[in-house]
Design an enzyme around this catalytic site. Structure first.
Site, PDB file in Angstrom:
ATOM      1  N   TYR A 187       6.474 -10.227   7.059  1.00 42.94           N
ATOM      2  CA  TYR A 187       6.164  -8.602   7.240  1.00 42.94           C
ATOM      3  C   TYR A 187       6.442  -8.407   8.637  1.00 42.94           C
ATOM      4  CZ  TYR A 187       3.339  -7.911   2.971  1.00 42.94           C
ATOM      5  OH  TYR A 187       2.743  -7.693   1.738  1.00 42.94           O
TER       6      TYR A 187
ATOM      7  N   ASP B 223       0.828  -1.196   0.162  1.00 42.67           N
ATOM      8  CA  ASP B 223      -0.005   0.041   0.095  1.00 42.67           C
ATOM      9  C   ASP B 223       0.833   1.221  -0.080  1.00 42.67           C
ATOM     10  OD1 ASP B 223      -2.247  -1.594   0.195  1.00 42.67           O
ATOM     11  OD2 ASP B 223      -2.071  -1.688   2.422  1.00 42.67           O
TER      12      ASP B 223
END
Length: 262
Positions: A114, A56
């Site tokens: 992540y 994003d």
């Protein structure tokens, strides 16, 4: 056509995410930036790019994996040097090697890792502003700025395994299933740094992730650490669909795509 597999790193602060918006709007994306210089190297012949993860806006990557398909015959090492000489300073090609035409960086991946970095120091070092989120305690909590990390660590265990993450993701009508498998999830303290005394990170590894899923998980953990949620609130959200989120999603600046395994 010639196919190459690349590992890339980028600082996402100045970009509206990975994916080229394709809307004609002048909003820079990582994919568009790479595509632009790739076309220049290939003398504007046909070239395509696909990625393992569509990060994003504002999200960073240390190990994004992409596949490029070009019409120009060029050795991988020279392609790496050529691309890095033209790319902006906040995008770098770390590895480049030939790959099969059938290679799909997203579908062929076995796991994605992540990290969400956050600082709990009461006074925040502005040097960290783009890459580490500032998560101080609320006014009722300790004056040291510390969250209840131990409680957050307990909650991390709730996410491990296969679960329905509908309540921890952005709505996506194109998504056939909201079930995902998480292999590991934990809170760790970063190595001592001159930039902050209390820097932690959420480390989460899974087969795949829904849109904004890691940020909603991080947001729920922060709310828990501030005593705004309970462990049972999180457990229930993993069982029952919640149209209204149990917490806000964490800011994008702390999220980093670390590596993708095949």
């Amino acid at each position: 056509m010639y196919h190459h597999r690349l590992v890339i790193s980028y600082k996402g602060t100045s970009y509206f995410g990975w994916q080229d918006l394709g809307t004609g709007e002048q909003k820079p994306t990582v994919q568009a930036s790479i595509h632009q210089i790739l076309k220049k190297i290939c003398n504007y012949q046909s070239c395509t790019i696909s990625a393992a993860s569509r990060t994003d806006a504002g999200v960073h990557a240390q190990g994004q994996v992409i596949k490029i398909t070009i019409a120009l015959a060029i050795e991988s090492g020279k392609l790496l040097l050529g691309m890095n000489s033209l790319l902006p300073d906040d995008i770098r090609i770390l590895q480049c090697k030939p790959c099969a035409a059938e290679f799909n960086p997203n579908k062929d991946s076995k796991s994605k890792e992540y990290h969400y970095y956050f600082c709990t120091d009461t006074i925040y070092n502005p040097v960290l502003n783009d890459t580490v989120a500032h998560i101080p305690s609320n006014s009722k909590a300790s004056t040291t700025g510390s969250l209840d990390i131990e409680l957050m660590q307990q909650a991390c265990k709730l996410f491990i395994g296969e679960h329905d993450f509908y309540s921890f993701a952005k709505r996506d009508t194109n998504m056939s299933s909201t079930f995902r498998t998480i292999f590991s999830c934990e809170i760790l303290q970063a190595q001592p740094s001159t930039f902050g005394n209390k820097i932690y990170y959420l480390k989460i590894v899974g087969k795949g992730f829904l849109r904004h899923m890691v940020r909603y998980i991080a947001g729920a953990l922060f709310a828990l650490g501030r005593n705004q949620l309970s462990l049972s609130d999180i457990s229930e959200a993993l069982v029952n669909h919640k149209e209204e989120k149990i917490s806000s999603r964490a800011k994008s600046r702390g999220l980093h795509l670390i590596q993708i395994c095949y």
